[in-house]
Write a protein that holds these residues in place. Structure first.
Motif, PDB file in Angstrom:
ATOM      1  N   LEU A 176       0.824  -1.210   0.000  1.00 49.87           N
ATOM      2  CA  LEU A 176       0.000   0.000   0.000  1.00 49.87           C
ATOM      3  C   LEU A 176       0.864   1.268   0.000  1.00 49.87           C
ATOM      4  N   VAL A 213     -10.194  -1.355  -5.886  1.00 45.50           N
ATOM      5  CA  VAL A 213     -11.274  -2.337  -5.911  1.00 45.50           C
ATOM      6  C   VAL A 213     -10.694  -3.684  -5.506  1.00 45.50           C
ATOM      7  N   THR A 214     -11.280  -4.295  -4.491  1.00 47.20           N
ATOM      8  CA  THR A 214     -10.758  -5.544  -3.946  1.00 47.20           C
ATOM      9  C   THR A 214     -11.896  -6.547  -3.835  1.00 47.20           C
ATOM     10  N   GLY A 215     -12.152  -7.261  -4.915  1.00 44.79           N
ATOM     11  CA  GLY A 215     -13.220  -8.254  -4.893  1.00 44.79           C
ATOM     12  C   GLY A 215     -14.555  -7.648  -5.285  1.00 44.79           C
ATOM     13  N   PRO A 216     -15.597  -8.498  -5.301  1.00 37.33           N
ATOM     14  CA  PRO A 216     -16.931  -8.018  -5.679  1.00 37.33           C
ATOM     15  C   PRO A 216     -17.578  -7.245  -4.544  1.00 37.33           C
ATOM     16  N   ARG A 274     -20.048  -6.570  -1.588  1.00 33.76           N
ATOM     17  CA  ARG A 274     -20.476  -7.535  -0.568  1.00 33.76           C
ATOM     18  C   ARG A 274     -21.138  -6.862   0.619  1.00 33.76           C
ATOM     19  N   ARG A 328     -24.662 -11.106   9.980  1.00 32.76           N
ATOM     20  CA  ARG A 328     -23.281 -11.351   9.557  1.00 32.76           C
ATOM     21  C   ARG A 328     -23.194 -12.445   8.482  1.00 32.76           C
ATOM     22  N   SER A 346     -16.798 -14.157  18.233  1.00 33.31           N
ATOM     23  CA  SER A 346     -16.365 -14.587  16.896  1.00 33.31           C
ATOM     24  C   SER A 346     -15.671 -13.435  16.180  1.00 33.31           C
ATOM     25  N   TRP A 347     -16.124 -12.211  16.438  1.00 34.53           N
ATOM     26  CA  TRP A 347     -15.469 -11.056  15.830  1.00 34.53           C
ATOM     27  C   TRP A 347     -14.041 -10.914  16.349  1.00 34.53           C
ATOM     28  N   SER A 368     -11.831 -13.477  14.759  1.00 31.19           N
ATOM     29  CA  SER A 368     -11.530 -13.186  13.351  1.00 31.19           C
ATOM     30  C   SER A 368     -10.485 -12.088  13.237  1.00 31.19           C
ATOM     31  N   GLU A 417      -1.143 -11.321   8.916  1.00 33.29           N
ATOM     32  CA  GLU A 417      -0.401 -10.231   8.302  1.00 33.29           C
ATOM     33  C   GLU A 417       0.963 -10.080   8.963  1.00 33.29           C
ATOM     34  N   TYR A 427       3.702  -5.058  11.301  1.00 31.29           N
ATOM     35  CA  TYR A 427       2.295  -5.352  11.060  1.00 31.29           C
ATOM     36  C   TYR A 427       1.535  -5.827  12.270  1.00 31.29           C
ATOM     37  N   ASN A 465     -18.184  -1.508   1.348  1.00 29.28           N
ATOM     38  CA  ASN A 465     -18.148  -2.888   0.864  1.00 29.28           C
ATOM     39  C   ASN A 465     -19.208  -3.143  -0.186  1.00 29.28           C
ATOM     40  N   MET A 510      -2.785   5.203   4.534  1.00 26.63           N
ATOM     41  CA  MET A 510      -2.583   3.773   4.296  1.00 26.63           C
ATOM     42  C   MET A 510      -2.519   3.014   5.628  1.00 26.63           C
ATOM     43  N   LEU A 537      -5.978   2.651   6.664  1.00 26.37           N
ATOM     44  CA  LEU A 537      -6.605   1.580   5.891  1.00 26.37           C
ATOM     45  C   LEU A 537      -6.280   0.216   6.475  1.00 26.37           C
ATOM     46  N   ARG A 538      -5.007   0.031   6.833  1.00 29.98           N
ATOM     47  CA  ARG A 538      -4.575  -1.277   7.336  1.00 29.98           C
ATOM     48  C   ARG A 538      -5.292  -1.645   8.622  1.00 29.98           C
ATOM     49  N   ARG A 579      -9.691  -4.183   9.235  1.00 31.65           N
ATOM     50  CA  ARG A 579      -9.347  -5.306  10.118  1.00 31.65           C
ATOM     51  C   ARG A 579     -10.049  -5.166  11.446  1.00 31.65           C
ATOM     52  N   GLN A 619     -11.674  -7.772   7.892  1.00 34.68           N
ATOM     53  CA  GLN A 619     -11.259  -7.881   6.492  1.00 34.68           C
ATOM     54  C   GLN A 619      -9.902  -7.187   6.372  1.00 34.68           C
ATOM     55  N   PRO A 620      -8.990  -7.662   5.515  1.00 39.05           N
ATOM     56  CA  PRO A 620      -7.744  -6.919   5.303  1.00 39.05           C
ATOM     57  C   PRO A 620      -8.000  -5.547   4.687  1.00 39.05           C
ATOM     58  N   ILE A 621      -9.005  -5.459   3.839  1.00 40.89           N
ATOM     59  CA  ILE A 621      -9.369  -4.176   3.225  1.00 40.89           C
ATOM     60  C   ILE A 621     -10.829  -4.312   2.783  1.00 40.89           C
ATOM     61  N   THR A 622     -11.554  -3.176   2.703  1.00 41.23           N
ATOM     62  CA  THR A 622     -12.937  -3.267   2.223  1.00 41.23           C
ATOM     63  C   THR A 622     -12.938  -3.434   0.695  1.00 41.23           C
ATOM     64  N   SER A 623     -14.066  -3.807   0.132  1.00 43.87           N
ATOM     65  CA  SER A 623     -14.137  -4.033  -1.312  1.00 43.87           C
ATOM     66  C   SER A 623     -13.791  -2.769  -2.094  1.00 43.87           C
TER      67      SER A 623
END
Lengths: 198, 396
Positions: free
Chosen positions: A142, A166-169, A171, A177, B45-46, B49, B57, B65, B241, B272, B275-276, B280, B285-289
């Motif tokens: 990044l 853009v990272t994937g579709p 969602r 959840r 669970s969150w 994850s 990472e 990281y 997302n 950035m 973002l990281r 998360r 998620q590592p990054i949003t869509s």
């Protein structure tokens, strides 16, 4: 010197594609690596999203280097090329094709930078979004993308006002959840990395 | 929208209805088994994850990281932006204006709402699409517009369901985490006047896609929030997302960004780091869509307005206690004079209810800090059984 740079760049790319692919797959997207534009055209033309034999592209896409190579190869394969117009006319088209400025291995993202609305809606409103880029456009982190963002947003006639990773579709997991793909944007993202674009 | 007005009967049955006093909502919340089940499922669970995604990472990229390292990096960047706010703000404004954006600095919630309403009036706009804008919850923009004949449509899926049910989002990232799919199905069925599945989440999402597409194409204005305001280039960074954010900011001819001054940050490099951590911490998620960077209007004829909202932030910035960790800060409530609109005194016992949510992320702690003393605080607080955190805590 140029050749040396190419070798280094190829070495880097060969290391970067697997990570890019792994990260993009984890985000629900698919990534392919091909050697030539011919193979890229095969990958697109034989994709399930092309069953209607048509694909939407940004206006004047054939004037860009990638488009100039790829569009004739798609036409030869019987694919109708439709230039994007009003947003409503692009909405839920089965397939769209754009090119990316950059890909980021760390996150599996592609960087799109289009000022024209008609070019942007291809990546926003089609059902399957194809992205083609040259292998040397993959950067590791990044932080590398931050440098490119600085350049692209620099004031002047080439300033890019609208840039997206853009990272994937598209969602959501808002309801209990439960992961659901394809909320407002594309339901599938397919990135094709071309190793020898020239 | 007439659809929204068709569900008044839900209002009385709705435990988190914003028109009821906090104490009443708390009682309802404590008695709501659905909500307890949803939150008890979610909390452990969150946590798991997020731990997984961060350790993966760190294994890939080394000590830079770790969560702790990234967090202290971001904290330093945000502290710097707060300490040097006049300079950072001046740079952001100059760059954004040079790129063609129009900046309005709103001292109060009323100022912000009035500016947006006046824009609608000037341009004859009666339909507005919104992507997630937490600061508009703080200023109660939707009520303000609706009372003046303008229809705001929330296009984030969870936010829309909350809007249809006349509720506020219960959490910044998961607005309807307290609702079951059956409740979502029932809200949608009533709002749309036809039967929508109460079990099939995919069908519910598909229905919402179709409904919102019409709004996107017809709205005269799109209102978005900002996850960061990047000073070096005058860029608004926004994460989504669902893809609704890009449509809200692209399709209508007028785009309004609503953001607090707390979103200012110096550079892309710092963004950035944000973002990281952000995706998360929020959804593991590592990054949003979609991560979008907007620098002025993108096409000729398009307007981009950036409404910077103070609403008590500068007062808070001047208060030395704002630099203390959240728990310490909260245990010493500010004098009543500093919280003119408060419906709820922030006391240690209230914070202990808030705490399980506040742990979610550093940004949410920041937000709670910022919202302390404001009406919005009472609305964001979701009643949680006090015993729940200890029950759901993992043995590790």
């Amino acid at each position: 010197m140029e050749a040396f740079h190419q070798i280094i760049s190829n070495m880097l790319t060969h290391n970067l594609f697997p990570r890019f692919q792994q990260k993009l797959s984890a985000a629900g997207g698919e990534a392919h690596t091909v050697d030539t534009f011919d193979q890229a055209a095969d990958t697109i033309a034989t994709h399930a999203a092309l069953s209607a034999k048509s694909i939407v592209v940004p206006p004047h896409f054939d004037e860009r280097p990638l488009g100039a190579h790829l569009l004739p190869l798609l036409r030869v394969r019987g694919i109708a090329i439709i230039e994007a117009g009003e947003p409503a006319s692009v909405a839920d088209a089965p397939a769209g094709l754009t090119c990316a400025e950059l890909a980021i291995a760390e996150t599996g993202s592609v960087l799109l930078a289009e000022n024209a609305l008609a070019a942007r809606v291809v990546s926003m409103l089609t059902l399957t979004h194809f992205v083609v880029l040259a292998a040397d456009k993959i950067v590791p982190m990044l932080d590398d993308a931050a440098n490119v963002l600085q350049q692209l947003t620099r004031e002047g006639p080439d300033q890019r006002h609208y840039i997206s990773f853009v990272t994937g579709p598209s969602r959501t997991a808002d309801i209990e959840r439960t992961l659901t793909i394809g909320v407002q944007g594309p339901k599938a993202l397919c990135v094709i990395v071309v190793n020898k674009p020239s | 929208m007439t659809d929204i007005q068709r569900v008044p009967e839900l209002e009385t049955a709705n435990p988190t209805n914003e028109n009821q006093p906090f104490e009443v909502r708390l009682e309802h919340g404590l008695a709501d088994d659905n909500m307890h089940r949803a939150l008890e499922r979610f909390a452990p669970s969150w946590r798991e994850s997020r731990a997984n995604v961060l350790s993966l990472e760190a294994a890939d990229y080394g000590d830079d990281y770790t969560f702790q390292h990234l967090r202290s990096q971001l904290r330093a960047a945000k502290d710097n932006a707060i300490d040097h706010q006049p300079e950072v703000l001046a740079q952001f404004k100059a760059q954004a204006q040079a790129a063609g954006a129009i900046i309005y600095e709103a001292r109060t919630a009323e100022d912000a709402n009035a500016y947006i309403y006046n824009l609608c009036q000037q341009k004859g706009i009666d339909l507005v699409v919104k992507s997630k804008t937490m600061v508009s919850e703080e200023t109660e923009l939707n009520h303000y517009l609706e009372a003046r004949g303008i229809t705001p449509v929330e296009t984030d899926l969870g936010e829309w369901v909350a809007q249809l049910a006349h509720e506020r989002p219960s959490h910044m990232v998961m607005p309807i985490i307290h609702k079951t799919r059956q409740q979502v199905g029932s809200v949608l069925s009533q709002a749309l006047g036809r039967e929508i599945s109460r079990e099939d989440v995919a069908e519910q999402v598909a229905v919402i896609r179709v409904e919102h597409r019409k709004s996107f194409l017809n709205a005269g204005m799109g209102i978005s929030g900002a996850n960061a305001l990047i000073a070096e280039s005058g860029t608004v960074m926004m994460l989504t997302n669902e893809g609704n954010g890009r449509l809200v900011t692209s399709l209508p001819p007028v785009h309004v960004v609503m953001a607090g001054y707390d979103k200012l940050i110096g550079t892309f490099a710092e963004a950035m780091t944000q973002l990281r951590l952000l995706a998360r911490s929020a959804t593991a998620q590592p990054i949003t869509s979609y991560t979008t960077f907007l620098t002025g209007p993108a096409t000729p004829g398009k307007e981009m307005h950036i409404v910077l909202v103070d609403n008590g932030r500068s007062e808070m910035r001047a208060d030395p206690r704002s630099k203390m960790p959240c728990a310490v800060f909260a245990a010493r409530p500010a004098p009543t004079s500093a919280r003119p609109t408060s419906r709820l005194a922030v006391t240690p016992s209230v914070i202990s209810i808030v705490a399980p949510l506040a742990w979610l992320s550093r940004p949410s702690i920041m937000a709670l800090k910022l919202m302390q003393g404001h009406k919005a605080c009472a609305s964001v607080v979701m009643p949680v059984k006090l015993s729940a955190p200890s029950k759901s805590r993992s043995p590790a």
